[in-house]
Design a protein around this motif. Structure first.
Motif, PDB file in Angstrom:
ATOM      1  N   GLU A  17     -64.843  27.651  -4.909  1.00  0.00           N
ATOM      2  CA  GLU A  17     -64.603  28.590  -3.816  1.00  0.00           C
ATOM      3  C   GLU A  17     -63.228  28.366  -3.192  1.00  0.00           C
ATOM      4  N   GLY A  18     -62.229  28.148  -4.055  1.00  0.00           N
ATOM      5  CA  GLY A  18     -60.846  28.013  -3.633  1.00  0.00           C
ATOM      6  C   GLY A  18     -60.422  26.629  -3.185  1.00  0.00           C
ATOM      7  N   LYS A  19     -61.363  25.688  -3.100  1.00  0.00           N
ATOM      8  CA  LYS A  19     -61.031  24.342  -2.635  1.00  0.00           C
ATOM      9  C   LYS A  19     -61.023  23.365  -3.808  1.00  0.00           C
ATOM     10  N   PRO A  20     -60.088  22.410  -3.803  1.00  0.00           N
ATOM     11  CA  PRO A  20     -60.018  21.434  -4.891  1.00  0.00           C
ATOM     12  C   PRO A  20     -61.294  20.599  -4.980  1.00  0.00           C
ATOM     13  N   VAL A  21     -61.685  20.290  -6.204  1.00  0.00           N
ATOM     14  CA  VAL A  21     -62.871  19.463  -6.455  1.00  0.00           C
ATOM     15  C   VAL A  21     -62.390  18.089  -6.915  1.00  0.00           C
ATOM     16  N   ALA A  22     -62.523  17.107  -6.048  1.00  0.00           N
ATOM     17  CA  ALA A  22     -62.149  15.730  -6.384  1.00  0.00           C
ATOM     18  C   ALA A  22     -63.331  15.028  -7.042  1.00  0.00           C
ATOM     19  N   GLY A  23     -63.041  14.145  -7.984  1.00  0.00           N
ATOM     20  CA  GLY A  23     -64.075  13.304  -8.589  1.00  0.00           C
ATOM     21  C   GLY A  23     -64.908  13.961  -9.666  1.00  0.00           C
ATOM     22  N   ALA A  24     -64.551  15.156 -10.112  1.00  0.00           N
ATOM     23  CA  ALA A  24     -65.278  15.790 -11.224  1.00  0.00           C
ATOM     24  C   ALA A  24     -64.881  15.095 -12.529  1.00  0.00           C
ATOM     25  N   THR A  25     -65.827  14.922 -13.419  1.00  0.00           N
ATOM     26  CA  THR A  25     -65.551  14.322 -14.721  1.00  0.00           C
ATOM     27  C   THR A  25     -65.253  15.423 -15.724  1.00  0.00           C
ATOM     28  N   ILE A  26     -64.131  15.278 -16.402  1.00  0.00           N
ATOM     29  CA  ILE A  26     -63.709  16.224 -17.432  1.00  0.00           C
ATOM     30  C   ILE A  26     -63.946  15.550 -18.773  1.00  0.00           C
ATOM     31  N   GLU A  27     -64.848  16.096 -19.589  1.00  0.00           N
ATOM     32  CA  GLU A  27     -65.158  15.537 -20.907  1.00  0.00           C
ATOM     33  C   GLU A  27     -64.625  16.473 -21.978  1.00  0.00           C
ATOM     34  N   SER A  42     -62.293  11.376 -21.778  1.00  0.00           N
ATOM     35  CA  SER A  42     -62.614  11.949 -20.475  1.00  0.00           C
ATOM     36  C   SER A  42     -61.627  11.458 -19.426  1.00  0.00           C
ATOM     37  N   THR A  43     -61.639  12.157 -18.317  1.00  0.00           N
ATOM     38  CA  THR A  43     -60.838  11.783 -17.157  1.00  0.00           C
ATOM     39  C   THR A  43     -61.561  12.310 -15.917  1.00  0.00           C
ATOM     40  N   THR A  44     -61.006  12.007 -14.769  1.00  0.00           N
ATOM     41  CA  THR A  44     -61.598  12.436 -13.499  1.00  0.00           C
ATOM     42  C   THR A  44     -60.544  13.181 -12.689  1.00  0.00           C
ATOM     43  N   THR A  45     -60.962  14.218 -11.988  1.00  0.00           N
ATOM     44  CA  THR A  45     -60.024  14.960 -11.144  1.00  0.00           C
ATOM     45  C   THR A  45     -59.608  14.118  -9.942  1.00  0.00           C
ATOM     46  N   ASP A  46     -58.353  14.327  -9.512  1.00  0.00           N
ATOM     47  CA  ASP A  46     -57.847  13.601  -8.349  1.00  0.00           C
ATOM     48  C   ASP A  46     -58.203  14.352  -7.057  1.00  0.00           C
ATOM     49  N   SER A  75     -64.008  21.481 -27.294  1.00  0.00           N
ATOM     50  CA  SER A  75     -64.742  21.846 -26.082  1.00  0.00           C
ATOM     51  C   SER A  75     -64.351  20.935 -24.929  1.00  0.00           C
ATOM     52  N   ILE A  76     -64.410  21.500 -23.749  1.00  0.00           N
ATOM     53  CA  ILE A  76     -64.208  20.757 -22.508  1.00  0.00           C
ATOM     54  C   ILE A  76     -65.367  21.111 -21.592  1.00  0.00           C
ATOM     55  N   THR A  77     -66.007  20.080 -21.045  1.00  0.00           N
ATOM     56  CA  THR A  77     -67.110  20.253 -20.109  1.00  0.00           C
ATOM     57  C   THR A  77     -66.730  19.573 -18.801  1.00  0.00           C
ATOM     58  N   ILE A  78     -67.007  20.243 -17.692  1.00  0.00           N
ATOM     59  CA  ILE A  78     -66.788  19.665 -16.367  1.00  0.00           C
ATOM     60  C   ILE A  78     -68.147  19.273 -15.807  1.00  0.00           C
ATOM     61  N   ASN A  79     -68.271  18.031 -15.362  1.00  0.00           N
ATOM     62  CA  ASN A  79     -69.502  17.549 -14.744  1.00  0.00           C
ATOM     63  C   ASN A  79     -69.212  17.234 -13.280  1.00  0.00           C
ATOM     64  N   ALA A  81     -71.436  17.046  -9.316  1.00  0.00           N
ATOM     65  CA  ALA A  81     -72.609  17.203  -8.442  1.00  0.00           C
ATOM     66  C   ALA A  81     -73.880  17.498  -9.241  1.00  0.00           C
ATOM     67  N   GLY A  82     -74.053  16.792 -10.359  1.00  0.00           N
ATOM     68  CA  GLY A  82     -75.264  16.935 -11.157  1.00  0.00           C
ATOM     69  C   GLY A  82     -75.320  18.163 -12.045  1.00  0.00           C
ATOM     70  N   LYS A  83     -74.251  18.937 -12.103  1.00  0.00           N
ATOM     71  CA  LYS A  83     -74.222  20.126 -12.953  1.00  0.00           C
ATOM     72  C   LYS A  83     -73.124  19.999 -13.997  1.00  0.00           C
ATOM     73  N   SER A  84     -73.338  20.678 -15.131  1.00  0.00           N
ATOM     74  CA  SER A  84     -72.346  20.745 -16.200  1.00  0.00           C
ATOM     75  C   SER A  84     -71.843  22.171 -16.318  1.00  0.00           C
ATOM     76  N   TYR A  85     -70.538  22.309 -16.513  1.00  0.00           N
ATOM     77  CA  TYR A  85     -69.890  23.616 -16.626  1.00  0.00           C
ATOM     78  C   TYR A  85     -69.105  23.663 -17.933  1.00  0.00           C
ATOM     79  N   LYS A  86     -69.357  24.655 -18.744  1.00  0.00           N
ATOM     80  CA  LYS A  86     -68.620  24.830 -19.996  1.00  0.00           C
ATOM     81  C   LYS A  86     -67.260  25.423 -19.635  1.00  0.00           C
ATOM     82  N   ALA A  87     -66.225  24.604 -19.754  1.00  0.00           N
ATOM     83  CA  ALA A  87     -64.895  25.006 -19.319  1.00  0.00           C
ATOM     84  C   ALA A  87     -64.076  25.638 -20.436  1.00  0.00           C
ATOM     85  N   TRP A  88     -64.212  25.132 -21.666  1.00  0.00           N
ATOM     86  CA  TRP A  88     -63.342  25.556 -22.776  1.00  0.00           C
ATOM     87  C   TRP A  88     -64.084  25.361 -24.075  1.00  0.00           C
TER      88      TRP A  88
END
Length: 129
Positions: A17-27, A42-46, A75-79, A81-88
């Motif tokens: 919702e327009g705000k940066p998400v810190a601590g998300a895991t990018i797989e 993997s890495t984590t968002t700053d 493929s890239i998945t964002i994890n 708050a307990g949810k997974s998002y198919k990013a790429w």
């Protein structure tokens, strides 16, 4: 030995919702058909929701000499708050650096509230920046 880029470097930002998400895991994962190889990193968002992953390369004497059709499932998945998002999701059909986007670097803006959709050859929630 020929350098083969299986997954080009990726940079991006994750927003909700327009705000940066810190601590998300990018797989990030790949499946390379030529060598039947799979891999992941993997890495984590700053604090600004930003992330970066380096390119994934291999060298193969036979792969650079023998004719074959390059095929790498990416493929890239964002994890978060307990949810997974198919990013790429993309099937890369060459070994060129930035071959995924016809020479353009992969720079993404990923919105967690977005519905996954196909944008050209790429499927997921991320938009090309």
């Amino acid at each position: 030995m020929g350098k083969m880029v299986l997954f080009s470097a990726v940079r991006g930002t994750v927003l909700h919702e327009g705000k940066p998400v810190a601590g998300a895991t990018i797989e990030r994962e790949f499946e390379w058909a030529w060598k039947s190889e799979t891999g992941r990193d993997s890495t984590t968002t700053d604090a600004n929701g930003a992330f970066a992953l380096p390119d994934i390369t291999r060298k193969s004497l036979f792969g650079s000499l023998l004719p074959h059709e390059p095929l790498v499932k990416q493929s890239i998945t964002i994890n978060h708050a307990g949810k997974s998002y198919k990013a790429w999701v993309l099937f890369k059909r060459d070994y060129d650096e930035n071959g995924e986007l016809d020479g353009r670097p992969i720079v993404l803006t990923c919105r967690l509230e977005a519905e996954p959709q196909r944008r050209g050859e790429v499927f997921g929630i991320c938009e090309l920046s």
